[in-house]
Design a protein around this motif. Structure first.
Motif, PDB file in Angstrom:
ATOM      1  N   SER A  85       0.837  -1.195   0.000  1.00  0.00           N
ATOM      2  CA  SER A  85       0.000   0.000   0.000  1.00  0.00           C
ATOM      3  C   SER A  85       0.875   1.248   0.000  1.00  0.00           C
ATOM      4  CB  SER A  85      -0.906   0.014   1.243  1.00  0.00           C
ATOM      5  OG  SER A  85      -1.775  -1.086   1.239  1.00  0.00           O
ATOM      6  N   THR A  86       2.100   1.077   0.480  1.00  0.00           N
ATOM      7  CA  THR A  86       3.018   2.213   0.597  1.00  0.00           C
ATOM      8  C   THR A  86       4.268   2.053  -0.257  1.00  0.00           C
ATOM      9  OG1 THR A  86       4.039   1.172   2.546  1.00  0.00           O
ATOM     10  CG2 THR A  86       2.239   2.716   2.941  1.00  0.00           C
ATOM     11  N   GLY A  87       4.416   0.921  -0.936  1.00  0.00           N
ATOM     12  CA  GLY A  87       5.621   0.703  -1.736  1.00  0.00           C
ATOM     13  C   GLY A  87       5.377  -0.299  -2.848  1.00  0.00           C
ATOM     14  N   ASP A  88       6.364  -0.431  -3.712  1.00  0.00           N
ATOM     15  CA  ASP A  88       6.247  -1.327  -4.861  1.00  0.00           C
ATOM     16  C   ASP A  88       6.669  -2.751  -4.498  1.00  0.00           C
ATOM     17  OD1 ASP A  88       5.461   0.791  -6.478  1.00  0.00           O
ATOM     18  OD2 ASP A  88       7.539   1.279  -7.018  1.00  0.00           O
ATOM     19  N   ILE A  89       6.189  -3.692  -5.290  1.00  0.00           N
ATOM     20  CA  ILE A  89       6.643  -5.076  -5.169  1.00  0.00           C
ATOM     21  C   ILE A  89       8.029  -5.171  -5.785  1.00  0.00           C
ATOM     22  CG2 ILE A  89       6.171  -7.462  -5.855  1.00  0.00           C
ATOM     23  CD1 ILE A  89       3.218  -6.704  -6.015  1.00  0.00           C
ATOM     24  N   ASP A  90       8.943  -5.794  -5.071  1.00  0.00           N
ATOM     25  CA  ASP A  90      10.321  -5.922  -5.542  1.00  0.00           C
ATOM     26  C   ASP A  90      10.633  -7.373  -5.890  1.00  0.00           C
ATOM     27  OD1 ASP A  90      10.975  -3.187  -5.151  1.00  0.00           O
ATOM     28  OD2 ASP A  90      11.292  -3.568  -3.012  1.00  0.00           O
ATOM     29  N   ARG A  91      11.522  -7.543  -6.855  1.00  0.00           N
ATOM     30  CA  ARG A  91      12.001  -8.886  -7.168  1.00  0.00           C
ATOM     31  C   ARG A  91      12.693  -9.459  -5.927  1.00  0.00           C
ATOM     32  NH1 ARG A  91      12.997  -9.527 -12.189  1.00  0.00           N
ATOM     33  NH2 ARG A  91      14.145  -7.556 -12.421  1.00  0.00           N
ATOM     34  N   ILE A 185      -2.365 -10.423  -4.238  1.00  0.00           N
ATOM     35  CA  ILE A 185      -1.314 -10.576  -3.230  1.00  0.00           C
ATOM     36  C   ILE A 185      -1.813 -10.081  -1.877  1.00  0.00           C
ATOM     37  CG2 ILE A 185       0.970  -9.799  -2.504  1.00  0.00           C
ATOM     38  CD1 ILE A 185       1.828  -9.839  -5.391  1.00  0.00           C
ATOM     39  N   VAL A 186      -1.725 -10.940  -0.870  1.00  0.00           N
ATOM     40  CA  VAL A 186      -2.171 -10.611   0.482  1.00  0.00           C
ATOM     41  C   VAL A 186      -1.170  -9.695   1.161  1.00  0.00           C
ATOM     42  CG1 VAL A 186      -2.747 -11.562   2.748  1.00  0.00           C
ATOM     43  CG2 VAL A 186      -3.436 -12.785   0.670  1.00  0.00           C
ATOM     44  N   GLY A 187       0.113  -9.988   0.988  1.00  0.00           N
ATOM     45  CA  GLY A 187       1.148  -9.181   1.625  1.00  0.00           C
ATOM     46  C   GLY A 187       2.504  -9.843   1.521  1.00  0.00           C
ATOM     47  N   ARG A 188       3.491  -9.196   2.120  1.00  0.00           N
ATOM     48  CA  ARG A 188       4.881  -9.676   2.066  1.00  0.00           C
ATOM     49  C   ARG A 188       5.256 -10.372   3.371  1.00  0.00           C
ATOM     50  NH1 ARG A 188       9.909  -7.781   3.643  1.00  0.00           N
ATOM     51  NH2 ARG A 188       8.959  -5.893   4.514  1.00  0.00           N
ATOM     52  N   ALA A 189       5.764 -11.593   3.255  1.00  0.00           N
ATOM     53  CA  ALA A 189       6.281 -12.299   4.426  1.00  0.00           C
ATOM     54  C   ALA A 189       7.620 -11.669   4.812  1.00  0.00           C
ATOM     55  CB  ALA A 189       6.454 -13.785   4.118  1.00  0.00           C
ATOM     56  N   PHE A 190       7.747 -11.275   6.074  1.00  0.00           N
ATOM     57  CA  PHE A 190       8.955 -10.554   6.457  1.00  0.00           C
ATOM     58  C   PHE A 190       9.723 -11.159   7.627  1.00  0.00           C
ATOM     59  CE2 PHE A 190       5.604  -8.812   9.047  1.00  0.00           C
ATOM     60  CZ  PHE A 190       6.181  -8.475  10.263  1.00  0.00           C
ATOM     61  N   VAL A 191       9.126 -12.106   8.337  1.00  0.00           N
ATOM     62  CA  VAL A 191       9.845 -12.708   9.463  1.00  0.00           C
ATOM     63  C   VAL A 191       9.304 -14.106   9.745  1.00  0.00           C
ATOM     64  CG1 VAL A 191       8.291 -11.727  11.209  1.00  0.00           C
ATOM     65  CG2 VAL A 191      10.630 -12.336  11.859  1.00  0.00           C
ATOM     66  N   VAL A 192      10.205 -15.007  10.122  1.00  0.00           N
ATOM     67  CA  VAL A 192       9.827 -16.346  10.595  1.00  0.00           C
ATOM     68  C   VAL A 192       9.686 -16.258  12.110  1.00  0.00           C
ATOM     69  CG1 VAL A 192      10.502 -18.771  10.784  1.00  0.00           C
ATOM     70  CG2 VAL A 192      11.082 -17.474   8.727  1.00  0.00           C
ATOM     71  N   ILE A 193       8.531 -16.675  12.634  1.00  0.00           N
ATOM     72  CA  ILE A 193       8.316 -16.604  14.077  1.00  0.00           C
ATOM     73  C   ILE A 193       8.288 -17.976  14.742  1.00  0.00           C
ATOM     74  CG2 ILE A 193       7.116 -14.396  13.991  1.00  0.00           C
ATOM     75  CD1 ILE A 193       4.461 -15.981  14.211  1.00  0.00           C
ATOM     76  N   TRP A 194       8.251 -19.029  13.934  1.00  0.00           N
ATOM     77  CA  TRP A 194       8.237 -20.385  14.491  1.00  0.00           C
ATOM     78  C   TRP A 194       8.837 -21.347  13.472  1.00  0.00           C
ATOM     79  CZ3 TRP A 194       7.539 -22.479  19.145  1.00  0.00           C
ATOM     80  CH2 TRP A 194       7.410 -23.864  19.220  1.00  0.00           C
ATOM     81  N   PRO A 195       9.700 -22.260  13.903  1.00  0.00           N
ATOM     82  CA  PRO A 195      10.161 -22.475  15.284  1.00  0.00           C
ATOM     83  C   PRO A 195      11.132 -21.378  15.726  1.00  0.00           C
ATOM     84  CG  PRO A 195      11.349 -23.921  13.780  1.00  0.00           C
ATOM     85  CD  PRO A 195      10.300 -23.229  12.958  1.00  0.00           C
ATOM     86  N   PHE A 196      11.273 -21.251  17.043  1.00  0.00           N
ATOM     87  CA  PHE A 196      12.119 -20.183  17.587  1.00  0.00           C
ATOM     88  C   PHE A 196      13.566 -20.329  17.136  1.00  0.00           C
ATOM     89  CE2 PHE A 196       8.881 -20.021  21.209  1.00  0.00           C
ATOM     90  CZ  PHE A 196       8.229 -18.949  20.629  1.00  0.00           C
TER      91      PHE A 196
END
Length: 202
Positions: A85-91, A185-196
């Motif tokens: 919503s605030t930026g472009d999709i990047d490769r 596109i729902v959104g960008r995955a930015f972090v793995v939270i599981w497993p720790f």
């Protein structure tokens, strides 16, 4: 002269039936107020969680091997729904999107893949590599010696992106269903939270 005290004159010394009722009402009022406050807190928390999940950030479960080794089966990631919503999709972005054609027989409604080609680019699979506008694409996120299957040149339409899994031999992606509309596109995955043990950014 001796002072005398009327036995019925001191409410502090001799509370009457009316005073006891007032104390009971006060206690009930306090309990009711506390209950209402807790209900308000719980409802507020649920509303905030719903707003966050709907508009801001949502957790997703990885059900398949299509993104191995970047993401393993059972990993959970957070997806930023406001990214584009605030930026472009990047490769190179890893995105969650609505499954083309709707949910499959497995009931999965959303897929997760990597953005490989952008609108207007010609993407092709040749010689074990992905080519963008005829030039080999550097893909440092892929395992050494992994090769991409052959697929013919394809011009990505405007407002679409070409998506592929990192596990090229086990990924149902744009090689089958072609480019995906950016609106899906729902959104960008930015972090793995599981497993720790795998906690980290993508």
């Amino acid at each position: 002269m001796t002072e005398t005290t009327d036995p019925g004159s001191g409410p502090a010394d001799h509370p009457g039936p009316g005073d006891a009722a007032e104390g009971t009402r006060a206690g009930m009022s306090h309990s009711t107020r506390s209950a209402i406050e807790w209900v308000a807190v719980i409802v507020g928390a649920l509303v905030v969680a719903l707003v966050v999940k709907t508009f801001l950030i949502q957790a997703f479960y990885i059900p398949s091997e299509s993104m191995v080794p970047t993401l393993e089966v059972g990993d959970r990631v957070l997806v930023n729904k406001l990214s584009y919503s605030t930026g472009d999709i990047d490769r190179g972005d890893i995105v969650v999107f609505a499954r083309p054609g709707g949910p499959g027989s497995d009931g999965i409604e959303d897929l997760i893949k990597r953005v490989v080609a952008l609108p207007g680019e010609t993407v092709e699979g040749r010689g074990g590599q992905v080519l963008i506008d005829g030039r080999p694409l550097a893909e440092p996120y892929l395992p050494d010696a992994l090769e991409t299957s052959v697929f013919p040149p394809y011009v990505v339409p405007e407002d679409h992106v070409w998506l592929m899994g990192d596990n090229r031999g086990a990924s149902d992606d744009s090689r089958r269903f072609k480019a995906v509309p950016t609106d899906d596109i729902v959104g960008r995955a930015f972090v793995v939270i599981w497993p720790f043990t795998q906690l980290g950014t993508l």
